[in-house]
Every structure is written in structure tokens, then in C-alpha cells.
Design an enzyme around this catalytic site. Structure first.
Site, PDB file in Angstrom:
ATOM      1  N   CYS A  65       8.156  81.261  -2.857  1.00  0.00           N
ATOM      2  CA  CYS A  65       8.753  79.926  -2.735  1.00  0.00           C
ATOM      3  C   CYS A  65       9.959  79.867  -3.674  1.00  0.00           C
ATOM      4  CB  CYS A  65       7.740  78.843  -3.103  1.00  0.00           C
ATOM      5  SG  CYS A  65       8.474  77.199  -3.219  1.00  0.00           S
ATOM      6  N   ARG A 121      27.399  26.999 -36.090  1.00  0.00           N
ATOM      7  CA  ARG A 121      28.317  28.094 -36.343  1.00  0.00           C
ATOM      8  C   ARG A 121      29.594  27.947 -35.512  1.00  0.00           C
ATOM      9  NH1 ARG A 121      29.231  33.012 -33.976  1.00  0.00           N
ATOM     10  NH2 ARG A 121      30.004  34.591 -35.429  1.00  0.00           N
ATOM     11  N   LYS A 145      20.836  44.401 -45.146  1.00  0.00           N
ATOM     12  CA  LYS A 145      22.001  44.065 -45.966  1.00  0.00           C
ATOM     13  C   LYS A 145      21.969  44.876 -47.254  1.00  0.00           C
ATOM     14  CE  LYS A 145      21.515  39.317 -44.321  1.00  0.00           C
ATOM     15  NZ  LYS A 145      20.987  37.982 -44.593  1.00  0.00           N
ATOM     16  N   CYS A 180       5.389  72.412   1.869  1.00  0.00           N
ATOM     17  CA  CYS A 180       6.313  72.477   0.734  1.00  0.00           C
ATOM     18  C   CYS A 180       7.721  72.090   1.205  1.00  0.00           C
ATOM     19  CB  CYS A 180       6.329  73.887   0.151  1.00  0.00           C
ATOM     20  SG  CYS A 180       7.603  74.112  -1.114  1.00  0.00           S
ATOM     21  N   SER A 215      29.582  37.323 -37.902  1.00  0.00           N
ATOM     22  CA  SER A 215      28.513  37.881 -37.077  1.00  0.00           C
ATOM     23  C   SER A 215      28.215  39.290 -37.597  1.00  0.00           C
ATOM     24  CB  SER A 215      28.901  37.874 -35.608  1.00  0.00           C
ATOM     25  OG  SER A 215      30.106  38.555 -35.454  1.00  0.00           O
ATOM     26  N   LEU A 216      27.270  39.957 -36.958  1.00  0.00           N
ATOM     27  CA  LEU A 216      26.825  41.248 -37.486  1.00  0.00           C
ATOM     28  C   LEU A 216      27.132  42.369 -36.510  1.00  0.00           C
ATOM     29  CD1 LEU A 216      23.304  40.173 -38.766  1.00  0.00           C
ATOM     30  CD2 LEU A 216      25.193  40.976 -40.194  1.00  0.00           C
ATOM     31  N   TYR A 224      18.708  32.328 -44.933  1.00  0.00           N
ATOM     32  CA  TYR A 224      18.865  33.757 -45.198  1.00  0.00           C
ATOM     33  C   TYR A 224      20.084  34.091 -46.044  1.00  0.00           C
ATOM     34  CZ  TYR A 224      21.815  33.321 -41.025  1.00  0.00           C
ATOM     35  OH  TYR A 224      22.743  32.927 -40.106  1.00  0.00           O
ATOM     36  N   ASP A 279      15.594  34.595 -33.791  1.00  0.00           N
ATOM     37  CA  ASP A 279      16.431  34.263 -32.638  1.00  0.00           C
ATOM     38  C   ASP A 279      16.471  32.756 -32.432  1.00  0.00           C
ATOM     39  OD1 ASP A 279      18.008  34.587 -30.453  1.00  0.00           O
ATOM     40  OD2 ASP A 279      16.404  35.282 -29.122  1.00  0.00           O
ATOM     41  N   GLU A 336      15.382  41.911 -43.310  1.00  0.00           N
ATOM     42  CA  GLU A 336      14.880  40.605 -42.877  1.00  0.00           C
ATOM     43  C   GLU A 336      14.720  40.578 -41.367  1.00  0.00           C
ATOM     44  OE1 GLU A 336      18.097  38.048 -44.027  1.00  0.00           O
ATOM     45  OE2 GLU A 336      17.937  38.632 -46.124  1.00  0.00           O
ATOM     46  N   ASP A 373       0.224   9.569 -44.985  1.00  0.00           N
ATOM     47  CA  ASP A 373       0.701   8.392 -44.249  1.00  0.00           C
ATOM     48  C   ASP A 373       0.645   7.137 -45.113  1.00  0.00           C
ATOM     49  OD1 ASP A 373       1.162   9.977 -42.131  1.00  0.00           O
ATOM     50  OD2 ASP A 373      -0.655   9.423 -41.003  1.00  0.00           O
ATOM     51  N   LYS A 427      15.460  39.257 -37.812  1.00  0.00           N
ATOM     52  CA  LYS A 427      16.600  38.523 -37.257  1.00  0.00           C
ATOM     53  C   LYS A 427      16.026  37.470 -36.310  1.00  0.00           C
ATOM     54  CE  LYS A 427      21.166  39.341 -35.242  1.00  0.00           C
ATOM     55  NZ  LYS A 427      21.160  38.213 -34.339  1.00  0.00           N
ATOM     56  N   LYS A 464      18.971  46.394 -33.359  1.00  0.00           N
ATOM     57  CA  LYS A 464      18.404  45.776 -32.144  1.00  0.00           C
ATOM     58  C   LYS A 464      18.025  46.883 -31.189  1.00  0.00           C
ATOM     59  CE  LYS A 464      21.100  41.550 -31.770  1.00  0.00           C
ATOM     60  NZ  LYS A 464      21.860  40.825 -30.761  1.00  0.00           N
ATOM     61  N   CYS A 495       2.144  73.946  -3.731  1.00  0.00           N
ATOM     62  CA  CYS A 495       2.648  74.801  -2.661  1.00  0.00           C
ATOM     63  C   CYS A 495       1.930  76.144  -2.801  1.00  0.00           C
ATOM     64  CB  CYS A 495       4.154  74.967  -2.836  1.00  0.00           C
ATOM     65  SG  CYS A 495       4.829  76.400  -1.990  1.00  0.00           S
ATOM     66  N   GLU A 516      18.758  29.997 -40.099  1.00  0.00           N
ATOM     67  CA  GLU A 516      18.538  29.961 -38.660  1.00  0.00           C
ATOM     68  C   GLU A 516      17.536  28.860 -38.344  1.00  0.00           C
ATOM     69  OE1 GLU A 516      20.370  32.250 -37.144  1.00  0.00           O
ATOM     70  OE2 GLU A 516      19.553  32.427 -35.121  1.00  0.00           O
ATOM     71  N   ASP A 559      -3.477  14.238 -44.062  1.00  0.00           N
ATOM     72  CA  ASP A 559      -2.470  13.484 -43.322  1.00  0.00           C
ATOM     73  C   ASP A 559      -2.586  11.988 -43.605  1.00  0.00           C
ATOM     74  OD1 ASP A 559      -1.781  15.882 -42.345  1.00  0.00           O
ATOM     75  OD2 ASP A 559      -2.296  15.463 -40.235  1.00  0.00           O
ATOM     76  N   ALA A 560      -3.847  11.502 -43.708  1.00  0.00           N
ATOM     77  CA  ALA A 560      -4.054  10.061 -43.915  1.00  0.00           C
ATOM     78  C   ALA A 560      -3.498   9.625 -45.271  1.00  0.00           C
ATOM     79  CB  ALA A 560      -5.542   9.727 -43.831  1.00  0.00           C
ATOM     80  N   CYS A 582       9.895  75.543   0.760  1.00  0.00           N
ATOM     81  CA  CYS A 582       9.692  76.774   1.523  1.00  0.00           C
ATOM     82  C   CYS A 582       8.855  76.562   2.789  1.00  0.00           C
ATOM     83  CB  CYS A 582       9.055  77.849   0.642  1.00  0.00           C
ATOM     84  SG  CYS A 582       7.308  77.554   0.312  1.00  0.00           S
TER      85      CYS A 582
END
Ligand code: IVH
Length: 671
Positions: free
Chosen positions: A432, A136, A290, A408, A81-82, A225, A117, A113, A36, A115, A314, A426, A173, A32-33, A411
């Protein structure tokens, strides 16, 4: 020292590469340094030479000023959409439809793939530079959120590699990783700020910030995708290949994407992915399948809003929260008294459920359940619904505890729980009505005497009108009596009469099973039939000789012996024989048990045989058919849809037969 312009360009390339490695490939190449330091150097040079600043510079991801509203943009190609499905059968129907439309018998190549969310986003590049990022919206028109999309490190501002088309549209997505969502909320809580509701809302809300500076501080990522528009001379012919290209150009593509062939492999993928759903660092709301080949996709086309070549799987939630309205006690064939919760109807596992078994009083105690409680109900596959948990925090003040009956409910006889037993029964046996009805239902069932038209409704009437007090009485019924029952036309009465008469000739194994001796299932009944070969021989057997039968241990032997000790049971058998029931002994034993001592497992669906038939034929050859695969298994028969058991078979190196090979083997052995 290089020219400032050249140095600026060199730094941008370096920073882009490190960004790509870190944010797209998840494998950082420097610390990271160090990163930066490069970034600060670029910032300083750009400050000295403002004329060199371009919108693709990595320093400019966050630069844009807040806007008042998002301009709307029309999508040149609608964002579709699907269609969705929830069961394996529906996936198979999808596959059948595809093969019918493509007019082929061959297995189809599918791309599978996760899906993810999150929020669907369209990216547009010209000459390799990001021009637009859009939501979308309604599929035709979305919002221009370019400034916000530019802040996502996983979205390339400039394309990598080469040979990208002059104009490129990419779809994907945008989501918030679960871990980042949790960390964000922890920090928000600490700072006394508003928490995000869930990762999906977090992603949607973050992308719709008017100030891109706010979006930049939200931990968002993007998986691409698909490609939106494809030029006619595009060299790539399949979806999976197009994703590989997107990855080369610097986009993040889900590494769990797979190309598979045939619907069985799709189902395997779906189940494997869903099983590890909890381990992923993002929420998924299903699996996208697909057709991989672009020519086939074009041939299949689009149905108003959804493509015919793709579908989302789903699965229906398997657990749902509802309330217990009351508890009924049902009496079964063996007198077992089972508590059943009556529920406020709830949709779970693909059906509406209004009852769930509570098994026994120990289970009620374990759940700490009262009438009125909020409960989680589970229903997976064809398994009967169960109450899995009580939400005690939601217990209403008027919830009342459940009294297990000591008489019971049908009966009135005593209900007793034997020492060391969990089940209360019973004590009345054949007297019975509930036990009698269930006993007769068992007697007439498919694996037993298989009497068509003799179901619960008819049996209940026969018992209520005292026309039948045991199974032997069935054979005394005449057509007139039967046609006097409710909703029983003359013709049905004749058919039923014939079906009862026709059941007199049944294999001995079925007759033994039909008697309903506790612990004696179909396989044990078949083993007893092979060993004893007649009912009188069976009832004369003592516990020791019973235990000589394979699969019969001391518990089963005791149940059988106790059954035949009772006069009423012997009387029943005698009356059945007197009424003309003629059990057929199995074909001469030993002579033909080529699979004796072998253990077989059936899995998946068979097309020409039912499970039951396949099992019966194997058992007739002496094999034992068991439910799970272990190293001791001799052979697995796997039809389409086979999953875990097939995997287990491979793991234990157990031979696997498909249906055709299995049939061939059966015929060979039965000859
Ligand atoms: S394909 C023509 N693939 O699901 C097919 N969609 O109902 C267009 N989604 O709004 C979509 N992951 O946001 C596709 N791997 C994936 C996806 C995916 C998530 C979302 C997408 C779309 C919705 C479709």
C-alpha cells in the site's frame, strides 16, 4: 444627648465603617437590621437638620437627580491601555525586553493581577473627599459619571485612615459579579423585564444610566488597581505597596494580587489563576503583569498609548465553533485508517485550523457527527486539533452521515477491523503506497535513522515512481536518480545521497526503532538493544525471552515476534545489513547502569540540552524517563516554565534538580 451635629457625624462614621466591612472587606460586622436602624436614625436626624446634610453622607449615595447627558472630562493623565500577549514565550520575551531596557540580569519583581472584565473608571479625591468619577472614554477624555459612581458601596465617599495626599487619583474596574448578574436576570425574567446580555455589558450599561437611582439598584462593585498621579515626594516606591495603601484608605483591592519575582513565577501565577478562572465570581479576560518598582516603571516609560512596564496576558481561546465540510480517510504507517474532518477554517488556540482528527468510527458514533454539522474544535498547546462536541441544534437539513470505507482509499485493498479493536486497517502491507510512504518517513525521522533531506515530498515521489519499495532500496539510490526528482538540484541530490549513506552507522536502538514494529517506541527499542545487542539476536528471540526485557509485556512481545515471523520483514533486515547498515550495539551493558530501576521526570525547558538528548542520556544510564510524577518517581529535572509536575514533585517529596545540577550529575555518572 449629644449635639445633633456631633451625633450625625458619629452615625456617619459608624455607618461608613460597617459599609466598608461589608462591601470592601466582605466581612460584615453587624446584622442588616442593626445597620438599617443606624441608617434610619441618620436619615431622621438629617431630615430635622437639613443644613447638616453634606454630599459625603452615606444617605446621599442615591440622592442625585437624573441628568440629561454626561459632561465630558479630560483626564489629566491619559488612561492607558495595555499591550497584550497570548503565549508563555511572549511573556518571556516581555521579560527579556524589560531586563534589557533596565540593563540587568537580575530577576524582576512583578505585580500580577487578574484582568477583571468590566469598565475602567477613574476616581478623583480632594482632601479625602470624592470629587469625580469618570469613564475611560478614548483614554484622553471620558464622561463624568460621578453621581453613578457614588452609588457604589465599594467606592469610599470619604477616605479612611490618614496621610492620604491632598489630591488623589485612583483607577480601577467596575464590574458586575457573576452571581449578582444571574440573580438580576432571574428577577428581570420574573418581572417580564429586559435581561442583561453579560456581566460586562451589565456593568457598562448600569454605569451609563442617566438616573443614578437605576445605577443604585444594579449590583456593581469596584476593584482598584492603581494610582493615577503620584507626587514627587510620595513615600511609596512600588505598585504593590501603593495597593496596600489604597486598601488602608478604604478601597477594594483584588485579594488575588501578588508580588512575584522572575518570569517563571509570573507564568506559574498566570496558569494557577487561569485554572481557577471558573471559580471566581467575576469574569476575567486575562492577567495583568506590571513591573512593581516605580523607579523602574518610570525608566521604562510609555509607548504612545501603552506602558512598556506592563502587559496583559490573554490566552487564545482553546475552543471554537466551526463547520464540518467533509471527512477524509488517511492511511498511516501501520495501515490504520483515520477519519479526518475537513473544517471551515477557524482561529483556535492561536492558529488557524482546517482539519481535526476524528480518531476512528467509534468516535464518530460517540459524537453523533454528520458532514455539515456545527462542531466545537479544541486545540490546546501543540496537541493536534480535536472535535470535542457537535452542536446538534444547528444541524442543517442536508447534513449527511459518514460512511466508513471498506476499501483502502489509497490502494483499494480491504479495510478490516480486528476483533476487539477500535482501529480499522488496510490489509495490504508494504504494497500500500500510503503505508510505504509513512513507513519510510518514520524510518528517516530524527529519532530513527535521521536522514536529512528525506521528507514526505521526496519519499512520495520515490514511491510513486516505484524507485523504492522498502527502506533497503534507499541505499541503492544513486545521485543521478535522485537529481531526476522534481525540485531536486544536483547539489541537494548529492547531499541527500550522502545523508542516506551516512545513516548506515546508527546505534542499534535507532535501527530497531526505525523498523517501525508496532508498540515499539524509542524507549522500548533502547531496552531491546541493551538486552539483545544485535538484530539477529532480536529476531531469534521468542515471546518469553522478549518479556525478560524491562518494559516489554505480553502485547509488545507478541508484536515483536509477529514482526519477525514474516518473511518480508526478515528479508528487509537482511537486505539492510547487506546494503551496509551496521547497527552499533550499545556500550557494554550492566557495567554501567547506575540509574537502573530509577524513574526520572523531565519538565520545563532545558537550555543546553534538548528533551530528547536529556532522555537519551538518562536512559543510557539505565533510568526510565516517564511523563508524570508520582510517589515512585526518583528524581525530577525542572527547567524554567515547569508547572504542575514541579508542584507534584514537592507534594511527593521527590528530589528536584535544576539544569546545572542535572548536568553535573550526568557527568559524574557517565564518567
Ligand atoms: S492596568 C497602565 N490593571 O484593562 C495600565 N488594567 O487594557 C493601565 N483592567 O482599560 C491598566 N484589570 O480597564 C490594569 N488589574 C488591572 C486591570 C486592568 C482590568 C482593564 C482596564 C484597562 C484595560 C487595559
Amino acid at each position: 444627648m449629644r449635639e445633633p451635629a456631633a451625633e450625625i457625624e458619629r452615625l456617619r462614621d459608624l455607618i461608613d465603617s460597617h459599609n466598608h466591612a461589608y462591601h470592601v472587606l466582605d466581612s460584615p460586622t453587624i446584622s442588616d437590621a442593626e445597620f438599617d436602624a443606624l441608617f434610619d436614625r441618620l436619615l431622621a436626624l438629617e431630615a430635622e437638620h437639613p443644613e447638616q446634610v453634606t454630599s459625603e453622607s452615606p444617605t446621599q449615595r442615591i440622592g442625585a437627580a437624573p441628568s440629561e447627558r454626561f459632561p465630558s472630562v479630560r483626564h489629566p493623565l491619559p488612561m492607558l491601555s495595555l499591550g497584550k500577549c497570548t503565549t508563555h514565550d511572549e511573556l518571556r520575551e516581555f521579560d527579556v525586553r524589560i531586563r534589557r531596557l533596565l540593563d540587568t540580569e537580575d530577576d524582576i519583581a512583578y505585580a500580577c493581577e487578574p484582568k477583571v472584565d468590566g469598565v475602567a473608571v477613574r476616581l478623583y479625591y480632594e482632601s479625602g473627599r470624592l470629587q469625580l468619577g469618570a469613564t475611560r472614554g478614548d483614554g484622553e477624555t471620558g464622561e463624568d459619571i460621578t453621581a453613578n459612581v457614588r452609588t457604589l458601596e465599594s467606592v469610599p465617599l470619604r477616605l479612611r485612615g490618614r496621610d492620604w495626599p491632598e489630591r488623589l487619583e485612583v483607577r480601577g474596574e467596575v464590574y458586575m459579579p457573576r452571581s449578582a448578574f444571574a440573580a438580576f436576570n432571574t428577577a428581570a425574567r420574573g418581572a417580564g423585564e429586559r435581561e442583561l446580555v453579560n456581566p460586562r455589558n451589565g456593568a457598562a450599561g448600569s454605569l451609563r444610566q442617566l438616573d443614578p437611582g437605576v445605577t443604585a439598584r444594579r449590583p456593581l462593585k469596584m476593584y482598584c488597581y492603581g494610582i493615577g498621579r503620584i507626587d514627587a515626594d510620595w513615600p511609596i516606591t512600588s505598585h504593590v505597596a501603593s495597593l496596600e495603601l489604597l486598601a488602608e484608605w478604604g478601597f477594594r483591592v483584588n485579594p488575588l494580587t501578588r508580588a512575584v519575582t522572575g518570569v517563571d513565577a509570573v507564568i506559574d501565577y498566570v496558569e494557577t489563576l487561569l485554572a481557577k478562572r471558573g471559580d471566581l465570581d467575576y469574569d476575567i479576560d486575562g492577567v495583568v503583569i506590571k513591573v512593581d518598582d516605580f523607579t523602574a516603571q518610570d525608566a521604562l516609560g510609555v509607548l504612545t498609548r501603552t506602558p512598556r512596564y506592563a502587559i496583559a496576558f490573554k490566552p487564545a481561546a482553546e475552543e471554537a465553533l466551526t463547520r464540518v465540510l467533509g471527512v477524509d480517510f488517511q492511511v498511516g504507517r501501520t495501515g490504520a485508517v483515520t477519519p479526518v474532518a475537513r473544517l471551515e477554517p477557524v482561529f483556535v488556540g492561536g492558529v488557524t485550523v482546517s482539519n481535526a482528527t476524528l480518531h476512528n468510527s467509534d468516535e464518530i458514533a460517540r459524537l453523533d457527527l454528520r458532514v455539515g454539522d456545527a462542531v466545537w474544535v479544541r486545540r490546546a498547546g501543540d496537541v493536534i486539533p480535536q472535535v470535542v462536541r457537535v452542536d446538534h441544534e444547528q444541524r442543517p437539513a442536508d447534513a449527511h452521515s459518514i460512511e466508513f470505507p471498506d476499501r483502502c482509499p489509497v490502494c483499494g485493498a480491504d479495510v478490516l477491523r480486528g476483533e476487539g479493536e477500535v482501529v480499522a486497517r488496510c490489509v495490504a502491507r508494504r504494497t500500500c503506497p500510503a503505508q510505504l510512504v509513512h513507513g519510510l518517513m518514520h524510518f528517516a525521522s530524527r529519532g530513527a535513522m535521521d536522514i536529512h533531506g528525506l521528507g514526505e515530498k521526496v519519499i512520495t515521489q520515490l514511491v510513486e515512481r516505484e524507485l523504492v519499495s522498502d527502506a533497503a532500496d534507499l541505499y541503492e539510490l544513486d545521485v543521478d536518480t535522485l537529481s531526476g526528482l522534481e525540485r531536486m538540484a544536483e547539489k541537494s541530490a548529492r547531499n541527500l545521497h550522502a545523508a542516506i549513506a551516512g545513516s548506515k552507522q546508527r546505534p542499534l536502538a535507532r535501527v530497531i526503532y526505525a523498523l517501525g514494529i508496532r508498540e515499539v517506541g524509542e524507549a522500548t527499542a533502547a531496552a531491546l538493544a541493551r538486552h539483545f545487542r544485535s538484530l539477529p539476536a532480536l529476531w531469534e528471540a521468542d515471546e518469553d525471552s522478549l518479556q525478560e526485557v524491562r518494559d516489554v509485556g505480553p502485547v509488545v512481545a507478541r508484536e515483536i515476534a509477529e514482526f519477525f515471523v514474516q518473511d518480508e520483514n526478515r528479508a528487509l533486515v537482511e537486505r539492510l545489513l547487506a546494503a551496509g547498515v551496521e547497527p552499533e550495539p550499545p556500550p557494554a551493558e550492566a557495567a554501567h547502569a547506575p540509574l537502573a530501576e530509577q524513574s526520572w521526570v523531565l519538565t520545563g525547558t532545558l537550555e543546553t540540552l534538548t528533551r530528547k538528548e536529556a532522555k537519551a542520556r538518562l536512559e543510557a544510564l539505565g533510568a526510565r524517563v516517564s511523563a508524570s510524577v508520582s510517589a515512585q518517581t526518583d528524581c525530577v529535572v525542572a527547567g524554567p516554565g515547569a508547572g504542575q509536575k514541579l508542584t507534584d514533585a514537592r507534594r511527593h517529596d521527590v528530589p528536584v534538580l535544576d539544569e546545572a545540577a542535572f548536568l553535573a550529575r550526568l557527568e559524574e555518572l557517565e564518567a
